[in-house]
Design a protein around this motif. Structure first.
Motif, PDB file in Angstrom:
ATOM      1  N   SER A 194       0.756  -1.158  -0.350  1.00 31.16           N
ATOM      2  CA  SER A 194       0.226   0.000   0.224  1.00 31.16           C
ATOM      3  C   SER A 194       1.045   1.421  -0.253  1.00 31.16           C
ATOM      4  CB  SER A 194      -0.627   0.439   1.108  1.00 31.16           C
ATOM      5  OG  SER A 194      -1.654  -1.610   1.244  1.00 31.16           O
ATOM      6  N   ALA A 195       1.931   1.272   0.564  1.00 33.31           N
ATOM      7  CA  ALA A 195       3.336   2.201   1.030  1.00 33.31           C
ATOM      8  C   ALA A 195       3.095   2.691  -0.580  1.00 33.31           C
ATOM      9  CB  ALA A 195       3.913   2.103   1.648  1.00 33.31           C
ATOM     10  N   VAL A 196       3.411   1.642  -1.755  1.00 40.69           N
ATOM     11  CA  VAL A 196       4.296   2.001  -3.064  1.00 40.69           C
ATOM     12  C   VAL A 196       2.978   3.328  -3.586  1.00 40.69           C
ATOM     13  CG1 VAL A 196       4.354   1.645  -5.648  1.00 40.69           C
ATOM     14  CG2 VAL A 196       4.426  -0.456  -3.517  1.00 40.69           C
ATOM     15  N   PRO A 197       3.926   4.345  -4.065  1.00 34.82           N
ATOM     16  CA  PRO A 197       3.121   5.511  -4.642  1.00 34.82           C
ATOM     17  C   PRO A 197       2.254   5.091  -5.809  1.00 34.82           C
ATOM     18  CG  PRO A 197       5.573   5.936  -4.751  1.00 34.82           C
ATOM     19  CD  PRO A 197       5.731   4.340  -4.434  1.00 34.82           C
ATOM     20  N   LYS A 198       0.778   5.658  -6.102  1.00 33.75           N
ATOM     21  CA  LYS A 198      -0.186   5.799  -7.241  1.00 33.75           C
ATOM     22  C   LYS A 198       0.944   6.470  -8.615  1.00 33.75           C
ATOM     23  CE  LYS A 198      -4.548   6.746  -7.924  1.00 33.75           C
ATOM     24  NZ  LYS A 198      -4.685   7.571  -9.325  1.00 33.75           N
ATOM     25  N   LYS A 199       1.635   6.803  -8.303  1.00 36.48           N
ATOM     26  CA  LYS A 199       2.182   7.102  -9.834  1.00 36.48           C
ATOM     27  C   LYS A 199       3.092   5.818 -10.375  1.00 36.48           C
ATOM     28  CE  LYS A 199       6.604   9.133  -7.591  1.00 36.48           C
ATOM     29  NZ  LYS A 199       7.256   9.576  -7.765  1.00 36.48           N
ATOM     30  N   TYR A 200       3.840   4.835  -9.737  1.00 35.45           N
ATOM     31  CA  TYR A 200       4.314   4.221 -10.084  1.00 35.45           C
ATOM     32  C   TYR A 200       3.279   2.987 -10.810  1.00 35.45           C
ATOM     33  CZ  TYR A 200       8.702   4.319  -7.010  1.00 35.45           C
ATOM     34  OH  TYR A 200      10.099   5.020  -7.229  1.00 35.45           O
ATOM     35  N   ARG A 201       2.157   2.854 -10.355  1.00 30.83           N
ATOM     36  CA  ARG A 201       1.041   2.050 -11.291  1.00 30.83           C
ATOM     37  C   ARG A 201       0.419   2.896 -11.794  1.00 30.83           C
ATOM     38  NH1 ARG A 201       0.029   2.428  -5.619  1.00 30.83           N
ATOM     39  NH2 ARG A 201      -0.301  -0.016  -4.790  1.00 30.83           N
ATOM     40  N   ASP A 202       0.187   4.283 -11.958  1.00 29.96           N
ATOM     41  CA  ASP A 202      -0.298   5.089 -13.313  1.00 29.96           C
ATOM     42  C   ASP A 202       0.492   5.054 -14.349  1.00 29.96           C
ATOM     43  OD1 ASP A 202      -2.695   5.617 -11.419  1.00 29.96           O
ATOM     44  OD2 ASP A 202      -1.617   8.161 -11.023  1.00 29.96           O
ATOM     45  N   ALA A 203       1.766   4.789 -14.518  1.00 32.22           N
ATOM     46  CA  ALA A 203       2.501   4.928 -15.110  1.00 32.22           C
ATOM     47  C   ALA A 203       2.739   3.968 -15.768  1.00 32.22           C
ATOM     48  CB  ALA A 203       3.963   5.355 -14.594  1.00 32.22           C
ATOM     49  N   ALA A 204       2.728   2.476 -15.515  1.00 26.49           N
ATOM     50  CA  ALA A 204       2.597   1.526 -15.442  1.00 26.49           C
ATOM     51  C   ALA A 204       1.376   1.064 -16.789  1.00 26.49           C
ATOM     52  CB  ALA A 204       2.734   0.714 -14.279  1.00 26.49           C
ATOM     53  N   TYR A 205       0.666   1.928 -16.450  1.00 27.49           N
ATOM     54  CA  TYR A 205      -0.915   1.379 -16.721  1.00 27.49           C
ATOM     55  C   TYR A 205      -1.024   2.560 -18.068  1.00 27.49           C
ATOM     56  CZ  TYR A 205      -3.141  -1.177 -13.450  1.00 27.49           C
ATOM     57  OH  TYR A 205      -3.741  -2.206 -11.969  1.00 27.49           O
ATOM     58  N   ALA A 206      -0.286   3.209 -18.143  1.00 25.93           N
ATOM     59  CA  ALA A 206      -0.484   4.280 -19.086  1.00 25.93           C
ATOM     60  C   ALA A 206       0.728   4.169 -20.583  1.00 25.93           C
ATOM     61  CB  ALA A 206      -0.097   5.366 -18.980  1.00 25.93           C
ATOM     62  N   MET A 207       1.171   3.067 -19.710  1.00 23.78           N
ATOM     63  CA  MET A 207       1.894   2.316 -21.091  1.00 23.78           C
ATOM     64  C   MET A 207       1.588   1.101 -21.465  1.00 23.78           C
ATOM     65  SD  MET A 207       6.027   2.791 -19.136  1.00 23.78           S
ATOM     66  CE  MET A 207       6.559   1.784 -21.122  1.00 23.78           C
ATOM     67  N   GLY A 208       0.167   1.300 -21.246  1.00 20.74           N
ATOM     68  CA  GLY A 208      -0.741  -0.485 -21.612  1.00 20.74           C
ATOM     69  C   GLY A 208      -0.457  -1.206 -20.688  1.00 20.74           C
ATOM     70  N   SER A 209      -0.012  -1.834 -19.755  1.00 23.49           N
ATOM     71  CA  SER A 209       0.387  -3.148 -18.753  1.00 23.49           C
ATOM     72  C   SER A 209      -1.080  -3.241 -18.621  1.00 23.49           C
ATOM     73  CB  SER A 209       0.764  -2.476 -17.504  1.00 23.49           C
ATOM     74  OG  SER A 209       2.853  -2.269 -17.831  1.00 23.49           O
ATOM     75  N   ARG A 211      -3.187  -5.658 -15.134  1.00 22.66           N
ATOM     76  CA  ARG A 211      -3.032  -5.381 -13.796  1.00 22.66           C
ATOM     77  C   ARG A 211      -2.076  -6.584 -12.865  1.00 22.66           C
ATOM     78  NH1 ARG A 211      -7.458  -6.375 -10.100  1.00 22.66           N
ATOM     79  NH2 ARG A 211      -8.108  -4.231 -10.268  1.00 22.66           N
ATOM     80  N   ILE A 212      -2.030  -7.690 -13.737  1.00 30.60           N
ATOM     81  CA  ILE A 212      -1.340  -8.936 -13.152  1.00 30.60           C
ATOM     82  C   ILE A 212       1.046  -8.599 -13.330  1.00 30.60           C
ATOM     83  CG2 ILE A 212      -1.323 -10.523 -15.667  1.00 30.60           C
ATOM     84  CD1 ILE A 212      -0.827 -11.680 -11.994  1.00 30.60           C
ATOM     85  N   GLN A 213       0.635  -7.383 -14.845  1.00 35.98           N
ATOM     86  CA  GLN A 213       2.114  -7.007 -14.915  1.00 35.98           C
ATOM     87  C   GLN A 213       2.005  -5.973 -14.126  1.00 35.98           C
ATOM     88  OE1 GLN A 213       0.710  -5.489 -18.774  1.00 35.98           O
ATOM     89  NE2 GLN A 213       2.519  -7.593 -19.351  1.00 35.98           N
ATOM     90  N   VAL A 214       1.323  -4.779 -13.619  1.00 38.14           N
ATOM     91  CA  VAL A 214       1.780  -3.780 -12.824  1.00 38.14           C
ATOM     92  C   VAL A 214       1.835  -4.600 -11.536  1.00 38.14           C
ATOM     93  CG1 VAL A 214       0.531  -1.765 -11.546  1.00 38.14           C
ATOM     94  CG2 VAL A 214       0.016  -2.408 -14.131  1.00 38.14           C
ATOM     95  N   ILE A 215       1.326  -5.358 -11.026  1.00 33.85           N
ATOM     96  CA  ILE A 215       1.428  -6.316  -9.582  1.00 33.85           C
ATOM     97  C   ILE A 215       2.961  -6.880  -9.698  1.00 33.85           C
ATOM     98  CG2 ILE A 215       0.997  -7.771  -8.086  1.00 33.85           C
ATOM     99  CD1 ILE A 215      -2.322  -6.953  -8.638  1.00 33.85           C
ATOM    100  N   MET A 216       3.311  -8.431 -11.100  1.00 34.93           N
ATOM    101  CA  MET A 216       4.464  -8.703 -10.930  1.00 34.93           C
ATOM    102  C   MET A 216       5.403  -7.698 -10.647  1.00 34.93           C
ATOM    103  SD  MET A 216       3.061 -11.412  -9.378  1.00 34.93           S
ATOM    104  CE  MET A 216       4.653 -12.419  -9.540  1.00 34.93           C
ATOM    105  N   LYS A 217       5.557  -6.852 -11.926  1.00 35.38           N
ATOM    106  CA  LYS A 217       6.841  -6.079 -12.322  1.00 35.38           C
ATOM    107  C   LYS A 217       6.499  -4.220 -11.576  1.00 35.38           C
ATOM    108  CE  LYS A 217       6.532  -9.071 -16.738  1.00 35.38           C
ATOM    109  NZ  LYS A 217       6.740  -8.636 -18.549  1.00 35.38           N
ATOM    110  N   VAL A 218       6.211  -4.187 -11.185  1.00 34.69           N
ATOM    111  CA  VAL A 218       6.318  -2.698 -10.955  1.00 34.69           C
ATOM    112  C   VAL A 218       5.763  -2.823  -8.789  1.00 34.69           C
ATOM    113  CG1 VAL A 218       5.105  -0.808 -10.619  1.00 34.69           C
ATOM    114  CG2 VAL A 218       5.433  -1.873 -12.286  1.00 34.69           C
ATOM    115  N   ILE A 219       4.785  -3.560  -8.821  1.00 30.83           N
ATOM    116  CA  ILE A 219       4.542  -3.133  -7.456  1.00 30.83           C
ATOM    117  C   ILE A 219       5.143  -4.053  -6.051  1.00 30.83           C
ATOM    118  CG2 ILE A 219       2.712  -3.318  -5.557  1.00 30.83           C
ATOM    119  CD1 ILE A 219       0.621  -2.441  -7.627  1.00 30.83           C
ATOM    120  N   LEU A 220       5.056  -4.813  -6.584  1.00 32.40           N
ATOM    121  CA  LEU A 220       6.340  -6.210  -5.684  1.00 32.40           C
ATOM    122  C   LEU A 220       7.706  -6.306  -5.781  1.00 32.40           C
ATOM    123  CD1 LEU A 220       4.615  -9.405  -6.752  1.00 32.40           C
ATOM    124  CD2 LEU A 220       4.567  -8.221  -4.386  1.00 32.40           C
TER     125      LEU A 220
END
Length: 316
Positions: A194-209, A211-220
Motif C-alpha cells: 500500500s505504501a508504493v506511490p500511486k504514480k508507479y501504478r499510473d505510469a505502468a497503466y499508461a504504458m499499456g500494462s 493489472r497482473i503485469q503492474v502487480i508482478m513487475k512494478v508493485i512487488l
C-alpha cells in the motif's frame, strides 16, 4: 489631550506585562516538559539496553559452560542426544528447527503475500475494512490456542487422511505455525504494498500494462524490501515459537525422517527438559546453549531487517 495619552500608556503597560509573564511561564513549562521527556526517553533506552545486556550475559555465560564438558564439534555436529549418558549432540534439533522453519515458510509465504496483494490491490474497500481487523485480531491470539486447535482438530484430521498411527510431526507443526505467522506476514506485506506511490501504478497503466503485469513487475519489486522484512518477521516468530509446537510435534529426540514422524526442535526440547535438570549440570548448560543459539538467530534476523530498512530508501 496629554492626560488621556498618559492614561492610555499606563493601561498598555499594565496589559503588556502580564502577557509577557504568561509567555515566559508557558515557555518555561514547555522547556521543562521537553527536558523531562528527553531524560525519560534516555532512561528508557538505557534501561532496555541494560536488561537486554543482562539477558545476553547470563544466558551466554551459562551456555558457554557447555564446552567445559562437551566439545564444540560434538555439540553442533553430533546427532546423539543422550544426556543421561553424558552425550549432548544438538545437531538433530538444529536441523529439525531449520526444516520446520523452511517448511512453514514454503506454505505460509505464497498464501500470505497473495492475500496481501488481494487486500491492497484487488479487493474492494468494504472487503479491506473487514479483513484487516480480522488479521490484526489473529495476530494477538495466544499461541497455546493455536496449539490446542492443532492437537484436537488438525492431528486427528492428518491421521485420518494419511493413514498414520500418529499425526504429529513436522507437517502438523508447520501447519500450526503457518496459521500463526500468516497474519503477521500478510499485514506487514499489505502495508508495504500500500505504501508504493500511486504514480508507479499510473505510469505502468499508461504504458499499456495489465493489472497482473503492474502487480508482478512494478508493485512487488517496489515493495520487495518490505515484503522480505515481513517474511523475516514471520520466520523469527516461527523459529522461537514453543507451546504450539510442543503440542503437535511429538517431542521425540530423533531426526525427522518424514512429515509424520514424531520429532523435536530446539524450543520444544528446552521446554520439555529444563524443569527436570539440576542447574549446575552439563545437561542444563546444553539447554542454555540451545536457548543462546535461538537468541543469536533472532538477533541476526532482526539486524538483517534493520539493514534492509536502511537500504530501502524513499519510494517517492
Amino acid at each position: 489631550m496629554g492626560t488621556p495619552a498618559q492614561s492610555f500608556a499606563t493601561k498598555d503597560e499594565l496589559l503588556t506585562k502580564p502577557m509577557g509573564s504568561n509567555r515566559f511561564n508557558r515557555y518555561a513549562r514547555v522547556h521543562f516538559s521537553n527536558k523531562l521527556f528527553k531524560f525519560y526517553a534516555l532512561f528508557s533506552i538505557f534501561a532496555l539496553c541494560f536488561v537486554l545486556g543482562l539477558v545476553i550475559f547470563f544466558i551466554g555465560k551459562t551456555a558457554l559452560l557447555t564446552f567445559q564438558h562437551v566439545s564444540v564439534a560434538e555439540f553442533f555436529f553430533s546427532f546423539d542426544w543422550t544426556p543421561e549418558e553424558g552425550r549432548f549432540g544438538a545437531a538433530l534439533f538444529i536441523i529439525n528447527t531449520l526444516s520446520l522453519t523452511a517448511l512453514t515458510l514454503v506454505i505460509a509465504v505464497p498464501i500470505s503475500v497473495g492475500m496481501a496483494i488481494l487486500i491492497a490491490e484487488i479487493a474492494p474497500t468494504w472487503f479491506k475494512n473487514l479483513v484487516r481487523p480480522v488479521l490484526d485480531l489473529l495476530v494477538g491470539i495466544p499461541s497455546i490456542v493455536y496449539g490446542y486447535l492443532g492437537l484436537t482438530v488438525l492431528i486427528p484430521f492428518l491421521r485420518e487422511i494419511s493413514g498414520e498411527n500418529l499425526g504429529d510431526g513436522l507437517l502438523a507443526a508447520a501447519l500450526v505455525l503457518t496459521l500463526m505467522i500468516l497474519p503477521t506476514i500478510c499485514r506487514i506485506s499489505d502495508d508495504a504494498i500500500s505504501a508504493v506511490p500511486k504514480k508507479y501504478r499510473d505510469a505502468a497503466y499508461a504504458m499499456g500494462s495489465t493489472r497482473i503485469q503492474v502487480i508482478m513487475k512494478v508493485i512487488l519489486p517496489a515493495a520487495g524490501r518490505g515484503v522480505v522484512a515481513a517474511i523475516i518477521m514471520g520466520m523469527t516468530r516461527a523459529i522461537g515459537e514453543t507451546m504450539a509446537v510442543v503440542m503437535v510435534i511429538g517431542n521425540t529426540a530423533q531426526l525427522a525422517k518424514s512429515f509424520f514422524s514424531p520429532t523435536s526442535v530446539l524450543t520444544s526440547n528446552i521446554v520439555m527438559q529444563i524443569s527436570n535438570v539440576d542447574f549446575d549440570s552439563p545437561w542444563n548448560y546444553a539447554l542454555h546453549m540451545m536457548a543462546f543459539l535461538l537468541l543469536l538467530i533472532s538477533f541476526a534476523l532482526i539486524l538483517f531487517i534493520r539493514f534492509l530498512g536502511r537500504k530501502g530508501g524513499d519510494l517517492t
